[in-house]
Motif scaffolding. Structure first.
Motif, mmCIF file in Angstrom:
data_model
loop_
_atom_site.group_PDB
_atom_site.id
_atom_site.type_symbol
_atom_site.label_atom_id
_atom_site.label_comp_id
_atom_site.label_asym_id
_atom_site.label_seq_id
_atom_site.Cartn_x
_atom_site.Cartn_y
_atom_site.Cartn_z
ATOM 1 N N GLU A 1 -1.246 -5.410 1.540
ATOM 2 C CA GLU A 1 -1.708 -4.262 0.977
ATOM 3 C C GLU A 1 -1.885 -4.173 -0.511
ATOM 4 O OE1 GLU A 1 0.260 -1.010 2.458
ATOM 5 O OE2 GLU A 1 -0.339 -1.303 4.629
ATOM 6 N N GLY A 2 -2.842 -3.519 -0.957
ATOM 7 C CA GLY A 2 -3.212 -3.570 -2.333
ATOM 8 C C GLY A 2 -3.934 -2.539 -2.932
ATOM 9 N N GLU A 3 -4.306 -2.677 -4.150
ATOM 10 C CA GLU A 3 -5.108 -1.362 -4.493
ATOM 11 C C GLU A 3 -6.107 -2.202 -5.718
ATOM 12 O OE1 GLU A 3 -2.449 1.104 -6.671
ATOM 13 O OE2 GLU A 3 -2.099 2.189 -4.864
ATOM 14 N N VAL A 4 -7.200 -1.488 -5.817
ATOM 15 C CA VAL A 4 -8.123 -2.019 -6.937
ATOM 16 C C VAL A 4 -8.728 -0.757 -7.735
ATOM 17 C CG1 VAL A 4 -10.512 -2.984 -7.244
ATOM 18 C CG2 VAL A 4 -9.174 -3.815 -5.354
ATOM 19 N N ASP A 5 -8.312 -0.854 -9.131
ATOM 20 C CA ASP A 5 -8.762 0.072 -9.886
ATOM 21 C C ASP A 5 -10.244 -0.072 -10.504
ATOM 22 O OD1 ASP A 5 -6.268 1.576 -9.624
ATOM 23 O OD2 ASP A 5 -5.415 0.126 -11.217
ATOM 24 N N LEU A 6 -10.980 1.144 -10.236
ATOM 25 C CA LEU A 6 -12.238 1.040 -10.723
ATOM 26 C C LEU A 6 -12.383 1.685 -11.954
ATOM 27 C CD1 LEU A 6 -14.412 1.274 -7.494
ATOM 28 C CD2 LEU A 6 -13.488 -0.734 -8.307
ATOM 29 N N PRO A 7 -13.302 1.099 -12.845
ATOM 30 C CA PRO A 7 -13.534 1.958 -14.260
ATOM 31 C C PRO A 7 -14.556 3.157 -14.098
ATOM 32 C CG PRO A 7 -14.648 -0.007 -14.442
ATOM 33 C CD PRO A 7 -14.085 0.146 -12.916
ATOM 34 N N TRP A 8 -14.437 3.896 -15.092
ATOM 35 C CA TRP A 8 -15.395 4.963 -15.159
ATOM 36 C C TRP A 8 -16.874 4.388 -15.524
ATOM 37 C CZ3 TRP A 8 -17.567 4.834 -19.830
ATOM 38 C CH2 TRP A 8 -16.956 4.465 -20.832
ATOM 39 N N GLU A 9 -17.674 5.027 -15.240
ATOM 40 C CA GLU A 9 -19.285 4.725 -15.414
ATOM 41 C C GLU A 9 -20.141 5.762 -16.050
ATOM 42 O OE1 GLU A 9 -21.482 1.679 -12.770
ATOM 43 O OE2 GLU A 9 -22.754 3.750 -12.521
ATOM 44 N N SER B 1 -13.612 -4.379 -17.785
ATOM 45 C CA SER B 1 -12.698 -5.137 -18.424
ATOM 46 C C SER B 1 -11.187 -4.423 -18.058
ATOM 47 C CB SER B 1 -12.852 -5.462 -19.984
ATOM 48 O OG SER B 1 -12.911 -4.288 -20.686
ATOM 49 N N THR B 2 -11.448 -3.234 -17.914
ATOM 50 C CA THR B 2 -10.180 -2.600 -17.736
ATOM 51 C C THR B 2 -9.721 -2.472 -16.258
ATOM 52 O OG1 THR B 2 -11.203 -0.197 -17.443
ATOM 53 C CG2 THR B 2 -10.591 -0.793 -19.764
ATOM 54 N N ALA B 3 -10.554 -2.793 -15.230
ATOM 55 C CA ALA B 3 -10.386 -2.822 -13.888
ATOM 56 C C ALA B 3 -9.620 -3.738 -13.627
ATOM 57 C CB ALA B 3 -11.741 -3.168 -13.035
ATOM 58 N N SER B 4 -8.671 -3.467 -12.507
ATOM 59 C CA SER B 4 -7.398 -4.441 -12.002
ATOM 60 C C SER B 4 -7.384 -4.359 -10.619
ATOM 61 C CB SER B 4 -6.280 -4.057 -12.906
ATOM 62 O OG SER B 4 -5.754 -2.646 -12.414
ATOM 63 N N SER B 5 -6.601 -5.489 -10.088
ATOM 64 C CA SER B 5 -6.576 -5.380 -8.578
ATOM 65 C C SER B 5 -4.883 -5.869 -8.456
ATOM 66 C CB SER B 5 -7.737 -6.197 -7.998
ATOM 67 O OG SER B 5 -7.107 -6.919 -6.835
ATOM 68 N N SER B 6 -4.357 -5.218 -7.582
ATOM 69 C CA SER B 6 -2.896 -5.660 -7.271
ATOM 70 C C SER B 6 -2.795 -6.874 -6.437
ATOM 71 C CB SER B 6 -2.198 -4.564 -6.567
ATOM 72 O OG SER B 6 -2.650 -4.081 -5.487
ATOM 73 N N PHE B 7 -4.281 -7.232 -5.652
ATOM 74 C CA PHE B 7 -4.516 -8.220 -4.825
ATOM 75 C C PHE B 7 -4.491 -9.676 -5.415
ATOM 76 C CE2 PHE B 7 -6.449 -4.944 -2.070
ATOM 77 C CZ PHE B 7 -5.796 -5.215 -1.251
ATOM 78 N N ASP B 8 -4.377 -9.639 -7.059
ATOM 79 C CA ASP B 8 -4.296 -10.660 -7.860
ATOM 80 C C ASP B 8 -3.064 -11.266 -7.843
ATOM 81 O OD1 ASP B 8 -5.259 -12.681 -9.584
ATOM 82 O OD2 ASP B 8 -5.282 -11.448 -11.272
ATOM 83 N N THR B 9 -2.704 -11.950 -6.695
ATOM 84 C CA THR B 9 -1.367 -12.398 -6.705
ATOM 85 C C THR B 9 -1.242 -14.019 -6.806
ATOM 86 O OG1 THR B 9 -1.561 -12.410 -4.132
ATOM 87 C CG2 THR B 9 -0.656 -10.485 -5.233
ATOM 88 N N ASP B 10 -0.018 -14.516 -6.777
ATOM 89 C CA ASP B 10 -0.154 -15.818 -6.881
ATOM 90 C C ASP B 10 -0.037 -16.500 -5.391
ATOM 91 O OD1 ASP B 10 0.095 -15.877 -9.577
ATOM 92 O OD2 ASP B 10 2.215 -15.701 -9.610
ATOM 93 N N GLN B 11 0.081 -15.554 -4.529
ATOM 94 C CA GLN B 11 0.302 -16.494 -3.103
ATOM 95 C C GLN B 11 -0.971 -17.117 -2.661
ATOM 96 O OE1 GLN B 11 1.123 -12.622 -1.130
ATOM 97 N NE2 GLN B 11 -1.014 -12.799 0.062
ATOM 98 N N ALA B 12 -0.771 -17.896 -1.654
ATOM 99 C CA ALA B 12 -2.067 -19.160 -1.363
ATOM 100 C C ALA B 12 -2.897 -18.159 -0.335
ATOM 101 C CB ALA B 12 -1.198 -20.236 -0.764
#
Lengths: 435, 451
Positions: free
Chosen positions: B285-293, B318-329
């Protein structure tokens, strides 16, 4: 107006449906990005069998009478690959529906009882003379699925315990082996022989069959169920009644030392000496493949046919043409699936029958591709399904994906003993796509 | 007795239902845009506002019209007379070339948008509903080879390893536009974003000269799927000025702002296809933060025949982020390459439209046809190699064909452009897009009055 409105919508829908996708993709784009598109390339690798050995598990040689193609074996053979073997045949006959009055009213001395056995199997010296003794079995035989290590005692005859009723000799390549039962036996059993009451039940309760025991020679002969009959006839009359074979069983034992071949493992049918092995999932390369896609899989146990031929003396016959193989797999204690889950039938709570490629026999024992795929797909996903495998000789089942038992035989097969994955070794071959 | 009003509502609902089902059907046969750049981020972002604005470079945030209900600025929903439904689909072919001169060709059809709008109070308060793609992750590239299989390597099979992007995010936008006065209009919408983005790697086997998977052989299909959903909001404003540079001209300014939001979801790895899929491991489970437009535009109408637009868009990805960006394979990190592949996005477009007849509805057919031209430049929000910005340059154009049904038009649009570069181990897409849009407008919800 309304039609126009809906027509426009439907036109639009038709346009959307008419748009068909087509593509001609290539490798363009594979290298784009910090993690270029990688993986997905399949590899083929071999996994050598571990813990290879020959383990005895006496073959099923008994049949209760349901299999018309069953056979029994009798004789002695000293095969360089098997060592000295002895096979004793047991069989029972059933009463005919009716016996002609000419026979029923005849005295014992005017009757003749003959056993006719037509050989359909030869293992041994084709120039040998075989001496066989005939005994009567004392008690009811439970022949159904009896294994080759069992015996059934003979009936004490008048002046002795287990003495033979008669002895006969035959050339190993004769087309018929006959026993003439002695008059004294006919006298002792006259009423039993004539009793056809209760649909033959009375005869079955009073008579329990014969044992054919080898006394000499260097060949084991096999006799099919339909080629084994007992015939009673009145001397001088052209009239007889036939007693058809019902049960068949063969006791097989090695009577001397077991031979050995360097770097080879010799399996012997009948004795149930099968090739057992396993694959180590905790050692390379299997321990590195957990979760990998299995694209193809097969287990191959190649046979050293040269050794098979080179150890065969002159005039020595081994029934090779009908050799098939049967693989029994033992469920691992940790297996989370049943036999059915990997597409194979269960033989017991802990064993499954793995179908084989019949065409690969006799040069090798090769498991069915589809089933092997299921087994190792599951094994690499959830852990080993099977703890071990046992390849048995299934004589008489050469062109089937052998699941059923082979016919009783004493045929040997020479497997390679190497544990390393080489072209001559028993091995698992996997084509996998790593994750 | 069924009243005319209820009959109109029934028509509207029937149409809406039909239109709502179409996207599913169309997407089922779509292989998408076919750009490898859609592998990154959330896929290629879709900017469809209306078919008119599409032909004018893709902006049109200040472009008010009774014949369209643009989704790019909810304030534009305020000015409505007809109950209107729009649906459009595109047909696109992309030729992609790399540094090694290799090319690939992908052609596909896609749904562009389903829009529905109606006035609550004519030209004062209007409702807009939109269902359209938010992003598309659609690409296809492959490698081919041969492999010897079997215990004695006697059985040689062909194999093809294909990497494919499937799916994308959709958006359902609903909102209101309100005319405060002749100069100022405002609007707001609630935007629900949802969808599944899948990256699939399939290795399929065939016997040389034959088709189909050989017996005893299983294809390897691995899919990392990300299911996301979230809600955001957009606010828009529109300012109209008349007689600015000349008599009877008009100048409009439109500004719309979408709030930053967080998409929640899960990412899972599966094997095999469709109904036979097995899940590997556990869902992450995770989140993706989207920026304003921010979207802003100018529209200038020198007279009734001409419309000129200038638009811009900016989003600080460039301020967007994702907690799915993990090190797991497994499943692999999302977005591909991690958050560092995201960069700020901008887009600028210009366009011009002429309707020779102006507002004369009795003029000839071709005089009542709209002729449109536009162009846009865009910096993508993804930077696959972490260094090189990817730009899109494209020209647009189209025709707006009047129909015998008043208020209904058929728009034919086309665009041609390039995306990316063959330098720095990237690829350049040359795309040609053709689209068809049907815009149906009637007074479905309003009592007709005898005048």
């Amino acid at each position: 107006m309304m039609y126009g409105r809906f027509g426009a919508v439907l036109l639009c829908a038709a346009l959307l449906w008419a748009v068909t996708a087509c593509d001609d993709p290539s490798t363009v784009g594979v290298g784009v990005g910090p993690d270029s598109l990688q993986g997905g390339t399949p590899i083929t690798l071999d996994v050598g069998a571990a813990s290879q050995r020959i383990a005895p598990d006496p073959s099923v040689t008994g049949n209760g009478g349901s299999a018309s193609l069953w056979r029994m074996l009798a004789g002695r053979v000293d095969d360089p690959l098997t060592g000295p073997l002895q096979a004793n045949a047991y069989f029972d006959v059933e009463s005919p529906v009716a016996i002609p009055d000419t026979i029923l009213n005849a005295p014992a001395e005017s009757l003749q009882v003959e056993l006719d056995l037509q050989p359909s199997y030869l293992h041994g010296d084709s120039t040998s003379t075989v001496t066989l003794a005939l005994y009567e079995v004392e008690n009811e035989m439970d022949a159904a699925r009896a294994t080759a290590d069992q015996t059934f005692p003979a009936t004490p005859i008048r002046n002795g315990s287990g003495a033979e009723l008669t002895v006969t000799t035959a050339a190993s390549n004769d087309s018929l082996v006959s026993f003439d039962l002695p008059t004294r036996w006919i006298e002792d059993n006259l009423e039993v022989l004539k009793d056809t009451t209760d649909s033959g039940e009375a005869f079955a309760n009073a008579f329990h069959g014969f044992r054919v025991e080898a006394r000499g020679g260097n060949a084991i002969l096999g006799f099919g169920r339909t080629g084994t009959t007992m015939e009673i006839r009145r001397i001088g009359a052209d009239l007889s009644s036939q007693f058809q074979t019902q049960k068949q069983f063969t006791h097989i034992e090695r009577t001397g030392a077991k031979p050995a071949l360097s770097d080879r493992l010799i399996a012997v049918d009948g004795l149930g000496e099968g090739l057992t092995f396993s694959f180590d999932h905790d050692a390379p390369p299997l321990d590195t493949l957990a979760g990998a896609f299995v694209n193809r899989a097969s287990i191959l146990a190649p046979v050293d046919t040269n050794a098979w031929n080179e150890t065969r003396p002159d005039n020595f016959v081994r029934p090779r043409g009908n050799i098939g193989y049967r693989t029994v797999a033992s469920l691992a204690d940790t297996a989370s699936v049943s036999c059915g889950a990997v597409g194979v039938p269960a033989l017991s709570d802990t064993t499954c029958a793995v179908p084989m490629v019949g065409q690969a026999a006799p040069a090798s024992a090769l498991t069915d591709l589809n089933v092997s795929l299921q087994i190792f797909r599951e094994s690499l996903l959830t852990g080993p399904v099977f703890a071990g495998y046992r390849v048995e000789i299934a004589e008489g089942r050469p062109q089937q994906n052998t699941l059923s038992l082979g016919l009783p035989s004493t045929v040997p097969v020479v497997f390679y003993a190497s544990g390393a994955a080489s072209t001559d070794s028993t091995r698992l071959t996997l084509t996998v796509t790593p994750k | 007795m069924i009243s005319r009003r209820s009959l109109g509502v029934a028509h509207a609902l029937l149409c809406a239902a039909l239109l709502a089902f179409l996207p599913l059907s169309v997407q089922a046969q779509s292989t998408g845009d076919g750009s490898i750049y859609s592998r990154f981020g959330l896929g290629l972002l879709q900017d469809f506002s209306s078919s008119r604005s599409q032909a004018l470079g893709g902006g049109g945030y200040a472009l008010r019209s009774l014949n369209y209900n643009p989704a790019g600025n909810p304030a534009l929903w305020s000015d409505q007379v007809f109950t209107r439904a729009n649906i459009g689909a595109s047909f696109q072919t992309i030729s992609t070339s790399g540094d090694g001169q290799q090319t690939s060709q992908l052609t596909a059809g896609n749904l562009e948008s389903v829009q529905f709008s109606f006035p609550l109070y004519e030209r004062s308060l209007g409702v807009g509903l939109v269902f359209q793609p938010y992003s598309r992750s659609n690409y296809k590239t492959l490698r081919q080879g041969q492999i010897a299989t079997g215990p004695n390597r006697a059985d040689t099979l062909n194999y093809q390893t294909q990497f494919e992007g499937i799916g994308g995010l959709q958006t359902i936008r609903g909102g209101l536009g309100w005319t405060i006065n002749e100069t100022v209009r405002v609007g707001a919408s609630l935007d629900v974003i949802f969808g599944i983005i899948e990256a699939q790697r399939s290795t399929r086997f065939t016997r040389p000269g034959l088709t189909g998977t050989p017996s005893g052989t299983r294809d390897a299909i691995l899919t990392d799927g990300t299911r996301l959903s979230g809600v955001t909001g957009s606010f828009g404003s529109h300012f109209s000025f008349a007689d600015v540079f000349a008599e009877d001209d008009a100048l409009s300014i439109g500004v719309a702002f979408s709030l930053p939001t967080t998409l929640n979801g899960e990412r899972v790895r599966t094997i095999d296809e469709s109904l036979a899929r097995d899940t590997l491991g556990t869902e992450v489970e995770g989140e993706v933060d989207l920026p304003w437009e921010l979207r802003a535009g100018l529209a200038y109408h020198p007279d009734a025949r001409w419309s000129l637009v200038l638009d811009g868009l900016y989003a600080p990805w460039s301020t967007a982020s994702s907690s799915f960006d993990t090190d797991q394979a497994a499943p692999s990190p999302f977005p591909v390459g991690g958050n560092r592949t995201l960069t700020d996005r901008w887009r600028a477009s210009v366009g011009a439209e002429i309707v020779p007849a102006g507002e004369d509805e009795l003029a000839g057919y071709f005089a009542r046809t709209g002729y449109r031209l536009g162009a846009y430049a865009e910096k993508l929000y993804v930077r696959p190699d972490l260094d090189t910005n990817v730009h899109v340059l494209a020209a647009t154009g189209g025709f707006s064909l009047p129909t015998s049904i008043s208020g209904t038009r058929v728009d034919l649009n086309a665009s041609v452009g390039t995306r990316g570069t063959t330098e720095d181990n990237l690829v350049r897409d040359v795309f040609y897009r053709f689209s068809v849009h049907v815009s149906i407008g009637e007074r479905w919800f309003q009592e007709r009055k005898l005048r």
